[in-house]
Design an enzyme around this catalytic site. Structure first.
Site, PDB file in Angstrom:
ATOM      1  N   TRP A 250      40.921  33.391  38.774  1.00 12.43           N
ATOM      2  CA  TRP A 250      40.725  32.199  39.621  1.00 12.43           C
ATOM      3  C   TRP A 250      39.793  31.205  38.918  1.00 12.43           C
ATOM      4  O   TRP A 250      39.962  29.996  39.046  1.00 12.43           O
ATOM      5  CB  TRP A 250      40.123  32.622  40.972  1.00 12.43           C
ATOM      6  CG  TRP A 250      39.810  31.473  41.877  1.00 12.43           C
ATOM      7  CD1 TRP A 250      40.643  30.878  42.777  1.00 12.43           C
ATOM      8  CD2 TRP A 250      38.569  30.754  41.981  1.00 12.43           C
ATOM      9  NE1 TRP A 250      40.013  29.856  43.433  1.00 12.43           N
ATOM     10  CE2 TRP A 250      38.736  29.749  42.952  1.00 12.43           C
ATOM     11  CE3 TRP A 250      37.327  30.863  41.338  1.00 12.43           C
ATOM     12  CZ2 TRP A 250      37.723  28.860  43.318  1.00 12.43           C
ATOM     13  CZ3 TRP A 250      36.318  29.977  41.681  1.00 12.43           C
ATOM     14  CH2 TRP A 250      36.521  28.994  42.664  1.00 12.43           C
ATOM     15  N   HIS A 251      38.825  31.761  38.165  1.00 17.11           N
ATOM     16  CA  HIS A 251      37.837  30.874  37.538  1.00 17.11           C
ATOM     17  C   HIS A 251      38.411  30.079  36.381  1.00 17.11           C
ATOM     18  O   HIS A 251      37.883  29.008  36.048  1.00 17.11           O
ATOM     19  CB  HIS A 251      36.628  31.676  37.056  1.00 17.11           C
ATOM     20  CG  HIS A 251      35.715  32.066  38.168  1.00 17.11           C
ATOM     21  ND1 HIS A 251      35.930  33.160  38.956  1.00 17.11           N
ATOM     22  CD2 HIS A 251      34.585  31.480  38.647  1.00 17.11           C
ATOM     23  CE1 HIS A 251      34.967  33.249  39.865  1.00 17.11           C
ATOM     24  NE2 HIS A 251      34.148  32.231  39.706  1.00 17.11           N
ATOM     25  N   GLY A 252      39.441  30.574  35.737  1.00 15.23           N
ATOM     26  CA  GLY A 252      39.971  29.805  34.618  1.00 15.23           C
ATOM     27  C   GLY A 252      41.181  30.466  33.997  1.00 15.23           C
ATOM     28  O   GLY A 252      41.358  31.685  34.096  1.00 15.23           O
TER      29      GLY A 252
ATOM     30  N   PHE B 143      37.210  24.664  37.711  1.00 13.73           N
ATOM     31  CA  PHE B 143      37.839  25.843  38.290  1.00 13.73           C
ATOM     32  C   PHE B 143      38.601  25.427  39.545  1.00 13.73           C
ATOM     33  O   PHE B 143      39.557  25.907  39.907  1.00 13.73           O
ATOM     34  CB  PHE B 143      36.822  26.914  38.644  1.00 13.73           C
ATOM     35  CG  PHE B 143      35.929  27.283  37.488  1.00 13.73           C
ATOM     36  CD1 PHE B 143      36.441  27.279  36.197  1.00 13.73           C
ATOM     37  CD2 PHE B 143      34.612  27.590  37.667  1.00 13.73           C
ATOM     38  CE1 PHE B 143      35.631  27.598  35.126  1.00 13.73           C
ATOM     39  CE2 PHE B 143      33.790  27.917  36.598  1.00 13.73           C
ATOM     40  CZ  PHE B 143      34.305  27.913  35.328  1.00 13.73           C
TER      41      PHE B 143
ATOM     42  N   GLY C  19      39.922  37.559  40.823  1.00 14.17           N
ATOM     43  CA  GLY C  19      38.741  36.684  40.979  1.00 14.17           C
ATOM     44  C   GLY C  19      38.369  36.056  39.646  1.00 14.17           C
ATOM     45  O   GLY C  19      38.000  34.884  39.567  1.00 14.17           O
TER      46      GLY C  19
END
Lengths: 344, 493
Positions: free
Chosen positions: B324-326, B493, B321
């Site tokens: 996934w953001h960066g 993102f 997770g």
């Protein structure tokens, strides 16, 4: 469910918003204020996109704030018959934008570079922050942002309340002048009317500013406070040579594509000029710049028609003198055919 | 284009008019689809090709996955779809990151490898639409729902402009059925939609961009040491900015869809009123946390394979997770820290449940389905606010890793927050500190008071003239802020 009569709610809301906006606009206009443009990256990018116009129809100006006040765009365009594209940026060194144009293989035009020594020869990274932001914005500009700017430029010249520096939410809060802790740098707080901006990006001091000694003295005080800041001595030796070499590299790139470069030193006066003469003697900086780059230049003090201007706050010309100054440099350029032969 | 721009206002007005003209439903859907492509192409037109590619592959592969009886062929089709979707995501989002790490490993092993640095532009919202199409593929593979019958409906499901670039991440059953029958917003829906759109823009333009972003940027971008006051103010400012920015986008997206007659799922439910971290993830980016639960945590085994495996599954889910953001290890650290918090909470709950009987899940607040671990069911409401405040402060610490571009910067800022010396030169102006203090205090109070309800419910309970006054005030502040066209943080993102 919000209400059983939703349309009535929408209408009531719109009436309240419109009423408040109209009252706010009328209040600001009642204070004698006139709409202008925010000198934003969007406006800069709009001008930057025009540098590809044919060289015989366009001249690009870069520099710090002085050329934005001292070049009267209308006068230039009327007398020269060519467009003046103003890419100078307040409080910054033009070297960043110079390099951006030099590295752009499609730029082949005439470039006039205004030199304010303390900024032009500054190695400090701070003098490149706003140019870099604007350049980055220009190169990443999306079709949606271009379209938004197209709509924005219709609104800004019609509404005083769209003055971001003074009448945005942050502008209003920042002008509450809440005292700061000792040592906090709160930025430069120029008074209203000092830098009214036109769509051409020309800055003009307003009539009310020029008639208000207190506001003029406030700007003079800002220059004084900057002079008293602890800072490194003027760049010299190898560091200066490195700067000059990088400028020469940029000049050579533009020349190689058939473009031309001319340097300009716009007027300053009073204590500001004295300080500049002490910190940046002409022979050590200006003359060396021209010698290194093999470019021609117009130094205001070298020409009788340009040397007697008095800047209201010691650093920028008022709108009336900007017209005279612009005519003066056009006369010199035409007389000596300098723009066309600036590099030859 | 972004919601907070003049272009979008013009675009949205045209869309509202077109959607309310007496065209056949299919024409209206084509209008919506074309408008969605224009909305996306307004960033970078060539990337529309990626969107088409993703849509077409997943539509046909999804249908084949559902109808193909041969197990091996179904596996192969799934792999094709996963490679197509995740491959694209890996190349555009993680290509540079993977290469950088590969170079680091090579250099550490003594190989002098210095490849040219690729200049890869990240397509807006690629993580969002990849997850949207991915869940369809997996659902088809598991035959959890029927395949979408028409390419038009599927394209619109993937591309529908309100959710396209920053969510909420929608599942096919949530949106596709809405395209099957004609839809037009009622007056009530239109009013609710416009109110939510205004609220979303108010959160983004006024609170995130105008009042908080400059302070957060100044602190996180400051190269030297800071005093504790400046450090905490910057971190609190970013905590507010990231919420108002992202929740603002989601709220605006839900409002825009509602104005056209479509309902999108909730994405935020006052997360800073969360009591504990499982509660936080039931309230923050709900559609992502439920996606990760259903398509990662549960397939990994969830909590069905013993306590130890549950802890591992939680951590894997949170680390992915975070990634996934960066494409940066700091995002992984952010996810890892949340994983540790969830571990601690689970251990605490386990200890409590062994000494006192647990309350049933039925007493849990809404959206319990979005949780990947049980909530703090023993939390007492009388001291709940203090627990929520503690949760908020611990979440703030995670934001330091999320916002910092390097670990060095993150550790320095954490050091300044907890040991900042008074001798460090002050950075922030008094008015900047006041702005952050006022906005964050009001935000926490508002979140706590609203934690069990919604804006529309509250708006329905108060007199119309009050709603009009509040609505007008938000619009006036949006106009006054003049922060149009700033991009939303989650677009990257």
């Amino acid at each position: 469910m919000i209400t059983t009569r939703p349309l009535k709610l929408i209408v009531l809301t719109l009436v309240l918003v419109t009423g408040a906006a109209v009252c706010w606009e009328l209040f600001l206009r009642g204070k004698g204020l006139k709409p202008d443009f925010d000198d934003s990256p969007e406006l800069w990018a709009d001008k930057r996109a025009r540098v590809y116009e044919p060289a015989d129809k366009t001249t690009v100006f870069i520099g710090s704030s002085r050329i934005k006040y001292d070049l009267d765009v209308d006068t230039w365009q009327n007398l020269m018959g060519t467009n003046a594209i103003q890419l100078a940026m307040v409080g910054s060194s033009p070297r960043t934008i110079f390099s951006d144009l030099a590295n752009d293989p499609n730029f082949k035009g005439n470039l006039i570079v205004d030199v304010t020594e303390i900024l032009f020869f500054s190695p400090a990274p701070q003098v490149s922050i706003t140019p870099n932001e604007a350049i980055s914005y220009y190169h990443k500009r999306t079709p949606a942002q271009k379209a938004s700017f197209g709509l924005d430029k219709m609104l800004e010249p019609r509404l005083v309340m769209l003055d971001k520096d003074f009448y945005s939410l942050n502008g209003l809060l920042d002008h509450l002048y809440v005292p700061n802790r000792d040592g906090v740098y709160a930025g430069l707080d120029f008074p209203i009317g000092f830098h009214s901006t036109l769509f051409s990006r020309q800055n003009k001091m307003t009539d009310s500013f020029l008639a208000d000694t207190a506001r003029i003295n406030k700007v003079r005080g800002i220059w004084g406070s900057l002079a008293r800041l602890k800072s490194d001595p003027p760049v010299s030796g190898k560091a200066l040579d490195a700067i000059l070499f990088s400028v020469k590299h940029d000049v050579d790139q533009i020349r190689a594509r058939g473009g031309s470069v001319l340097f300009l030193r716009t007027p300053s006066s009073g204590p500001f000029l004295m300080g500049e003469k002490m910190g940046y003697p002409k022979e050590k900086y200006w003359d060396k710049l021209l010698a290194t780059t093999h470019c021609k230049g117009i130094y205001f003090g070298d020409h009788a028609s340009l040397s007697n201007f008095q800047c209201p706050e010691f650093s920028h010309l008022n709108p009336h003198d900007a017209v005279l100054y612009t005519k003066g440099i056009i006369d010199i350029l035409k007389k000596e055919n300098r723009l066309a032969t600036a590099i030859h | 284009m972004v919601f907070n721009s003049y272009t979008f206002i013009a675009f949205f007005i045209i869309m509202l008019i077109l959607h309310n003209l007496p065209f056949p439903w299919k024409v209206k859907k084509v209008n919506l689809l074309l408008a969605s492509y224009i909305f996306y192409a307004a960033w970078n037109p060539p990337f529309i090709l990626l969107l088409w590619l993703s849509t077409v592959i997943d539509f046909f592969v999804g249908r084949a996955l559902y109808t193909q009886p041969n197990k091996n062929k179904r596996h192969l089709l799934l792999v094709v779809s996963l490679i197509g979707n995740l491959g694209m995501l890996c190349f555009f989002k993680y290509g540079t990151f993977l290469l950088d790490n590969f170079v680091l490993i090579c250099n550490a092993l003594g190989f002098d490898y210095h490849p040219a640095h690729p200049n890869i532009i990240l397509p807006a919202g690629i993580s969002f639409y990849t997850f949207t199409t991915l869940c369809y593929t997996v659902d088809m593979y598991k035959r959890k729902s029927e395949p979408v019958k028409s390419l038009l409906d599927f394209s619109l499901f993937v591309t529908f402009f309100p959710h396209l670039v920053a969510g909420p991440i929608v599942r096919p059953p949530q949106l596709v059925p809405q395209f099957e029958t004609p839809r037009k917003a009622s007056k009530q829906q239109l009013t609710n939609g416009l109110l939510l759109l205004t609220l979303g823009l108010f959160m983004k333009v006024v609170l995130a961009d105008s009042l908080l972003s400059a302070t957060a940027d100044a602190v996180f971008g400051f190269p030297g040491k800071l005093g504790a006051l400046d450090a905490w103010t910057g971190v609190l400012a970013f905590s507010g900015q990231i919420f108002f920015d992202f929740a603002g986008y989601s709220t605006a997206a839900i409002g825009v869809a509602l104005c056209l007659g479509f309902v999108l799922p909730q994405n935020f439910l006052y997360p800073y009123a969360a009591i504990g971290f499982s509660d936080f993830w039931r309230r923050w980016h709900i559609t992502l946390s439920s996606w990760l639960r259903d398509y990662l945590y549960i397939p990994l085994g969830g909590n069905r394979q013993g306590n130890f495996k549950t802890y591992i599954n939680i951590m894997i889910t949170m680390l992915i997770g975070g990634l996934w953001h960066g494409a940066n290890w700091t995002f992984v650290a952010w996810g890892g820290l949340h994983g540790l918090y969830l571990w601690a909470e689970r251990a605490l709950n386990y200890h409590k449940s062994s000494t006192t009987p647990l309350m049933g899940n039925s007493s849990e607040p809404m959206i319990s389905t979005a949780s990947i671990v049980p909530g703090l069911s023993s939390a007492k409401m009388n001291n709940g606010f203090l627990k929520a405040l503690l949760t908020f402060l611990l979440v703030c610490i995670t934001w330091v890793f999320f916002r910092s571009t390097t670990f060095g910067g993150a550790w320095q800022l954490l050091g300044d927050m907890f040991g900042g010396q008074a001798g460090n030169p002050p950075l922030l102006t008094t008015i900047a500190i006041i702005k952050v203090a006022v906005v964050i205090t009001l935000m926490l109070i508002f979140h706590w008071l609203m934690r069990g309800t919604t804006v529309l419910k509250v708006a329905g309970r108060i007199p119309s003239w009050s709603v009009a006054l509040i609505w007008s005030a938000m619009l006036i502040l949006i106009i006054l802020s003049q922060e149009s066209s700033k991009s939303f943080i989650y677009f990257q993102f």
